[in-house]
Design a protein around this motif. Sequence first.
Motif, mmCIF file in Angstrom:
data_model
loop_
_atom_site.group_PDB
_atom_site.id
_atom_site.type_symbol
_atom_site.label_atom_id
_atom_site.label_comp_id
_atom_site.label_asym_id
_atom_site.label_seq_id
_atom_site.Cartn_x
_atom_site.Cartn_y
_atom_site.Cartn_z
ATOM 1 N N GLN A 119 0.813 -1.222 -0.203
ATOM 2 C CA GLN A 119 -0.199 0.004 -0.038
ATOM 3 C C GLN A 119 0.830 1.240 -0.028
ATOM 4 O O GLN A 119 1.799 1.467 0.591
ATOM 5 C CB GLN A 119 -0.954 0.088 1.289
ATOM 6 C CG GLN A 119 -1.880 -1.317 1.326
ATOM 7 C CD GLN A 119 -2.997 -1.224 0.327
ATOM 8 O OE1 GLN A 119 -3.648 -0.104 -0.046
ATOM 9 N NE2 GLN A 119 -3.181 -2.268 -0.475
ATOM 10 N N ALA A 120 0.633 2.287 -0.727
ATOM 11 C CA ALA A 120 0.987 3.495 -0.701
ATOM 12 C C ALA A 120 0.945 4.237 0.564
ATOM 13 O O ALA A 120 -0.444 4.271 1.056
ATOM 14 C CB ALA A 120 0.325 4.340 -1.979
ATOM 15 N N LEU A 121 1.784 4.720 1.310
ATOM 16 C CA LEU A 121 1.675 5.362 2.406
ATOM 17 C C LEU A 121 1.974 6.873 2.334
ATOM 18 O O LEU A 121 1.016 7.559 3.078
ATOM 19 C CB LEU A 121 2.758 4.841 3.326
ATOM 20 C CG LEU A 121 2.412 3.288 4.002
ATOM 21 C CD1 LEU A 121 3.479 2.827 5.245
ATOM 22 C CD2 LEU A 121 1.025 3.249 4.601
ATOM 23 N N PHE A 122 2.791 7.521 2.049
ATOM 24 C CA PHE A 122 3.144 8.853 2.011
ATOM 25 C C PHE A 122 4.018 9.249 0.984
ATOM 26 O O PHE A 122 4.557 8.393 0.168
ATOM 27 C CB PHE A 122 3.740 9.194 3.366
ATOM 28 C CG PHE A 122 5.060 8.385 3.904
ATOM 29 C CD1 PHE A 122 6.111 8.792 3.254
ATOM 30 C CD2 PHE A 122 4.909 7.208 4.429
ATOM 31 C CE1 PHE A 122 7.427 8.326 3.691
ATOM 32 C CE2 PHE A 122 6.081 6.716 4.656
ATOM 33 C CZ PHE A 122 7.406 6.943 4.383
ATOM 34 N N GLN A 123 4.214 10.583 0.712
ATOM 35 C CA GLN A 123 5.075 11.201 -0.046
ATOM 36 C C GLN A 123 6.129 11.875 0.643
ATOM 37 O O GLN A 123 5.855 12.603 1.846
ATOM 38 C CB GLN A 123 4.293 12.339 -1.073
ATOM 39 C CG GLN A 123 3.553 11.700 -2.460
ATOM 40 C CD GLN A 123 3.166 12.671 -2.898
ATOM 41 O OE1 GLN A 123 3.116 13.812 -2.841
ATOM 42 N NE2 GLN A 123 2.623 12.150 -4.229
ATOM 43 N N PHE A 124 7.490 11.556 0.269
ATOM 44 C CA PHE A 124 8.612 12.412 0.971
ATOM 45 C C PHE A 124 9.729 12.433 0.093
ATOM 46 O O PHE A 124 10.179 11.589 -0.538
ATOM 47 C CB PHE A 124 8.996 11.322 2.236
ATOM 48 C CG PHE A 124 10.330 11.735 2.850
ATOM 49 C CD1 PHE A 124 10.290 13.037 3.633
ATOM 50 C CD2 PHE A 124 11.411 11.009 2.701
ATOM 51 C CE1 PHE A 124 11.610 13.375 4.118
ATOM 52 C CE2 PHE A 124 12.825 11.368 3.537
ATOM 53 C CZ PHE A 124 12.510 12.588 4.227
ATOM 54 N N GLY A 125 10.396 13.500 -0.006
ATOM 55 C CA GLY A 125 11.480 13.599 -0.757
ATOM 56 C C GLY A 125 11.232 13.976 -2.064
ATOM 57 O O GLY A 125 10.013 14.113 -2.507
ATOM 58 N N VAL A 126 12.178 14.552 -2.860
ATOM 59 C CA VAL A 126 11.967 14.876 -4.475
ATOM 60 C C VAL A 126 12.822 14.102 -5.484
ATOM 61 O O VAL A 126 14.015 13.965 -4.809
ATOM 62 C CB VAL A 126 11.938 16.336 -4.565
ATOM 63 C CG1 VAL A 126 10.766 17.120 -4.001
ATOM 64 C CG2 VAL A 126 13.197 16.911 -4.211
ATOM 65 N N GLU A 127 12.468 13.746 -6.519
ATOM 66 C CA GLU A 127 13.263 13.364 -7.570
ATOM 67 C C GLU A 127 13.471 14.287 -8.581
ATOM 68 O O GLU A 127 12.594 15.039 -8.902
ATOM 69 C CB GLU A 127 12.650 11.968 -8.269
ATOM 70 C CG GLU A 127 13.317 11.629 -9.444
ATOM 71 C CD GLU A 127 12.531 10.675 -10.235
ATOM 72 O OE1 GLU A 127 12.487 10.811 -11.414
ATOM 73 O OE2 GLU A 127 12.191 9.919 -9.534
ATOM 74 N N LYS A 128 14.834 14.785 -8.714
ATOM 75 C CA LYS A 128 15.093 16.023 -9.453
ATOM 76 C C LYS A 128 16.157 15.477 -11.003
ATOM 77 O O LYS A 128 17.060 14.989 -10.466
ATOM 78 C CB LYS A 128 15.921 16.945 -8.809
ATOM 79 C CG LYS A 128 15.379 17.683 -7.639
ATOM 80 C CD LYS A 128 16.096 18.777 -7.188
ATOM 81 C CE LYS A 128 15.528 19.714 -6.211
ATOM 82 N NZ LYS A 128 16.127 20.756 -5.512
ATOM 83 N N PRO A 129 15.500 15.884 -12.144
ATOM 84 C CA PRO A 129 16.301 15.616 -13.171
ATOM 85 C C PRO A 129 17.562 16.231 -13.187
ATOM 86 O O PRO A 129 17.939 17.365 -12.798
ATOM 87 C CB PRO A 129 15.370 15.919 -14.245
ATOM 88 C CG PRO A 129 14.153 16.013 -13.943
ATOM 89 C CD PRO A 129 14.019 16.610 -12.251
ATOM 90 N N PHE A 130 18.779 15.474 -13.694
ATOM 91 C CA PHE A 130 19.954 16.217 -13.588
ATOM 92 C C PHE A 130 19.944 17.272 -14.469
ATOM 93 O O PHE A 130 20.743 18.308 -13.941
ATOM 94 C CB PHE A 130 20.935 15.293 -14.026
ATOM 95 C CG PHE A 130 22.527 15.500 -14.030
ATOM 96 C CD1 PHE A 130 22.905 15.598 -12.771
ATOM 97 C CD2 PHE A 130 23.164 16.053 -15.087
ATOM 98 C CE1 PHE A 130 24.379 16.073 -12.638
ATOM 99 C CE2 PHE A 130 24.366 16.263 -14.992
ATOM 100 C CZ PHE A 130 25.211 16.329 -13.829
ATOM 101 N N ASP A 131 19.476 17.366 -15.409
ATOM 102 C CA ASP A 131 19.515 18.583 -16.238
ATOM 103 C C ASP A 131 18.798 19.919 -15.535
ATOM 104 O O ASP A 131 19.251 20.986 -15.632
ATOM 105 C CB ASP A 131 18.757 18.623 -17.568
ATOM 106 C CG ASP A 131 19.313 17.590 -18.701
ATOM 107 O OD1 ASP A 131 20.795 17.453 -18.303
ATOM 108 O OD2 ASP A 131 18.809 17.052 -19.693
ATOM 109 N N ASP A 132 17.747 19.506 -14.572
ATOM 110 C CA ASP A 132 17.233 20.650 -13.889
ATOM 111 C C ASP A 132 18.134 21.334 -12.855
ATOM 112 O O ASP A 132 18.178 22.438 -12.507
ATOM 113 C CB ASP A 132 15.843 20.018 -13.525
ATOM 114 C CG ASP A 132 14.940 19.948 -14.278
ATOM 115 O OD1 ASP A 132 14.980 20.673 -15.755
ATOM 116 O OD2 ASP A 132 13.609 19.663 -13.696
ATOM 117 N N LEU A 133 18.642 20.234 -12.428
ATOM 118 C CA LEU A 133 19.826 20.496 -11.114
ATOM 119 C C LEU A 133 20.920 21.481 -11.618
ATOM 120 O O LEU A 133 21.059 22.456 -11.204
ATOM 121 C CB LEU A 133 20.620 19.070 -10.580
ATOM 122 C CG LEU A 133 21.227 19.319 -9.290
ATOM 123 C CD1 LEU A 133 20.566 19.820 -8.387
ATOM 124 C CD2 LEU A 133 22.078 18.228 -9.099
#
Length: 256
Positions: free
Chosen positions: A30-44
């Motif tokens: 089961q999905a529980l929560f959202q935490f942290g972010v995924e950032k594309p390298f190009d955006d970084l």
Amino acid sequence: MQYVQPIFPQTLLFLVILVFSICLPVSAQQALFQFGVEKPFDDLIGGQEGGKPIQWIDVNTSDSTWHVNGTVLENNGKPIGVVRSAEMYENFIMRVEWRHLEKGGNSGIFVWSDAKADPQTRLPLGMEVQMLELDWVNQNAVNGVPQPIAYVHGELFGAGGMTASPDNPRGERSKSLENRCLGVGEWNTYTVVCVDGTVKLAVNGTFVNSIRLASKRKGYICLEAEGAKMEFRNLQVIPLEPGMDRPEFVVEEIKE
């Protein structure tokens, strides 16, 4: 006429339960929560803000184990087990801050994990990035002798059947070359670089550990609860370009 033994009610009930247990589908994680972010390298490198929230799926903990408080993920440690990222990752950079709230606390993050909990240990296969509070070596002393100090300063090791070659060997584990972790109540920063079976770890601003030739090189990220209260914050995952297509290095995908 041949006598036929009647089926007793208890036997009939057992057969009904057995049939239903075979026919019913296994409950999904089961999905529980959202935490942290995924950032594309190009955006970084382009300086762009934001990122995609990371969804976490329960493997064998509970909805009361974890609590998101702003940018902080609170973990009460019970029951022992893990949550996993919704997506698998191959080559990536991960940056995370963590701290223990109890002396001798135990936790960690698994990378390239299969996210399948072993029934006995309750933990999965994966490359563990160890997160232990400094007093753990004293609380787990053997015959009055503290455990090796290397345990509590960011060891890297294959867990649950994963194999790897340690760059700084302590048996099958790779130990940090410098003791940099801070104790209870203090925030530590880990930068973890995972590329083509090699994991390199920076602890509080300096790269001090690495391990290579991991037997799995694409899988889930798992956050661990292991009996003690602790916290994660400011988790960022930056996916990098994939390596060569090698199916034997990829864990089995978990179907939702």
